[in-house]
Scaffold this motif. Sequence first.
Motif, short mmCIF file in Angstrom:
data_model
loop_
_atom_site.label_atom_id
_atom_site.label_comp_id
_atom_site.label_asym_id
_atom_site.label_seq_id
_atom_site.Cartn_x
_atom_site.Cartn_y
_atom_site.Cartn_z
N LEU A 1 74.37 106.55 55.04
CA LEU A 1 75.20 106.31 53.87
C LEU A 1 74.56 106.87 52.61
O LEU A 1 75.23 107.44 51.75
CB LEU A 1 75.45 104.81 53.70
CG LEU A 1 76.37 104.16 54.75
CD1 LEU A 1 76.36 102.65 54.61
CD2 LEU A 1 77.78 104.70 54.64
N GLY A 2 73.24 106.71 52.50
CA GLY A 2 72.52 107.24 51.34
C GLY A 2 72.67 108.75 51.23
O GLY A 2 72.80 109.30 50.13
N ALA A 3 72.64 109.43 52.37
CA ALA A 3 72.78 110.89 52.37
C ALA A 3 74.16 111.31 51.87
O ALA A 3 74.34 112.44 51.41
CB ALA A 3 72.54 111.43 53.77
N ARG A 4 75.12 110.40 51.97
CA ARG A 4 76.48 110.70 51.49
C ARG A 4 76.70 110.22 50.06
O ARG A 4 77.82 110.28 49.55
CB ARG A 4 77.52 110.03 52.40
CG ARG A 4 77.52 110.57 53.82
CD ARG A 4 78.50 109.79 54.65
NE ARG A 4 78.46 110.20 56.04
CZ ARG A 4 78.86 109.47 57.06
NH1 ARG A 4 79.32 108.25 56.82
NH2 ARG A 4 78.80 109.91 58.30
N GLY A 5 75.65 109.69 49.44
CA GLY A 5 75.77 109.23 48.07
C GLY A 5 76.22 107.79 47.93
O GLY A 5 76.49 107.33 46.81
N ASP A 6 76.30 107.05 49.04
CA ASP A 6 76.69 105.64 48.99
C ASP A 6 75.52 104.81 48.48
O ASP A 6 74.39 104.94 48.96
CB ASP A 6 77.12 105.17 50.38
CG ASP A 6 77.78 103.80 50.36
OD1 ASP A 6 77.10 102.82 49.99
OD2 ASP A 6 78.96 103.72 50.74
N ALA A 7 75.78 103.92 47.53
CA ALA A 7 74.70 103.14 46.90
C ALA A 7 74.43 101.81 47.58
O ALA A 7 73.67 100.99 47.06
CB ALA A 7 75.05 102.90 45.43
N SER A 8 75.00 101.56 48.73
CA SER A 8 74.78 100.29 49.43
C SER A 8 73.30 100.08 49.72
O SER A 8 72.58 101.02 50.09
CB SER A 8 75.54 100.28 50.76
OG SER A 8 76.93 100.41 50.56
N THR A 9 72.82 98.84 49.54
CA THR A 9 71.43 98.53 49.83
C THR A 9 71.25 98.30 51.33
O THR A 9 72.22 98.07 52.05
CB THR A 9 70.98 97.27 49.07
OG1 THR A 9 71.69 96.13 49.60
CG2 THR A 9 71.25 97.40 47.58
N TYR A 10 69.99 98.33 51.76
CA TYR A 10 69.70 98.06 53.17
C TYR A 10 70.20 96.67 53.56
O TYR A 10 70.79 96.50 54.63
CB TYR A 10 68.19 98.17 53.42
CG TYR A 10 67.77 97.63 54.77
CD1 TYR A 10 67.88 98.42 55.92
CD2 TYR A 10 67.28 96.33 54.91
CE1 TYR A 10 67.52 97.92 57.16
CE2 TYR A 10 66.91 95.83 56.14
CZ TYR A 10 67.03 96.63 57.27
OH TYR A 10 66.67 96.13 58.50
N ASP A 11 69.96 95.66 52.70
CA ASP A 11 70.39 94.31 53.02
C ASP A 11 71.91 94.21 53.16
O ASP A 11 72.42 93.49 54.03
CB ASP A 11 69.91 93.32 51.94
CG ASP A 11 68.41 93.09 52.01
OD1 ASP A 11 67.81 93.37 53.07
OD2 ASP A 11 67.83 92.63 51.00
N GLU A 12 72.63 94.94 52.32
CA GLU A 12 74.09 94.95 52.42
C GLU A 12 74.55 95.59 53.73
O GLU A 12 75.47 95.10 54.39
CB GLU A 12 74.69 95.70 51.23
CG GLU A 12 74.55 94.96 49.90
CD GLU A 12 74.94 95.80 48.71
OE1 GLU A 12 75.28 95.22 47.66
OE2 GLU A 12 74.92 97.05 48.82
N VAL A 13 73.89 96.70 54.08
CA VAL A 13 74.24 97.39 55.32
C VAL A 13 73.96 96.50 56.52
O VAL A 13 74.77 96.40 57.45
CB VAL A 13 73.47 98.72 55.43
CG1 VAL A 13 73.69 99.35 56.81
CG2 VAL A 13 73.91 99.68 54.34
#
Length: 237
Positions: free
Chosen positions: A167-179
């Motif tokens: 998700l990070g590689a796609r620019g998504d700002a979700s945190t690890y805990d959220e994921v």
Amino acid sequence: MTAGRPFIVAIDGPAGAGKSTVSRRVASRLGFAMVDTGAIYRTVALAATRRGIALDDDAALAVLLPELEIRFSPSPGGGQRVLLGEDDVSVEIRTPPISLGASKVSARPVVRAGLLDLQRRLACAPENRGAVLEGRDIGTVVFPDADAKFFLTASAEERARRRHAELGARGDASTYDEVLADQLRRDKDDSERAIAPLRPAADAQLVDTSGLPLDAVVDALVRELEARLSGDGRSEA
């Protein structure tokens, strides 16, 4: 191999186990078609969301399904694009809300029944030497006589780490805990639902990908499948 159809490989497992990446690479290595059934359900969830249809509204979903034109197309950079009509939805269907939506629509019997023929047609196209299908009930309902079945798994933490990086590689700002929280919720929903719950087919080979580079997992599956294609019947994966 069943007479009259391509060699069918069924790959399943929980979210983040690497099944999508492994399936794509195995298909590419063997020259097989890739049928991403998870992408199909994600696209249904996206289409329903766009039209304001509740994901548990069976009557509205039954009307929607025949109207959808879902197909795969080669991507210029490698891999494949997911098309809804002429709209490339490859990125949009991979967001966390659509991931959870896909889990919901895939639990609806009307949706699973409505997409059964599409999955079989995509896999059994005349030009296919073989096909890799990644999804929940491929080895039990769609192709119970699949020539090979694999169930990939990994620890919850490892799966969340992979998903967070993706998700990070796609620019998504979700945190690890959220994921991780989203993934655990999806695992619970997938495991407890009455229709096509998350569990391996009785004759599937379990492959734990925890701590393994996905290239190593791909190598193991390709060796196994090449052995089966050659007819010597050994099992290494």
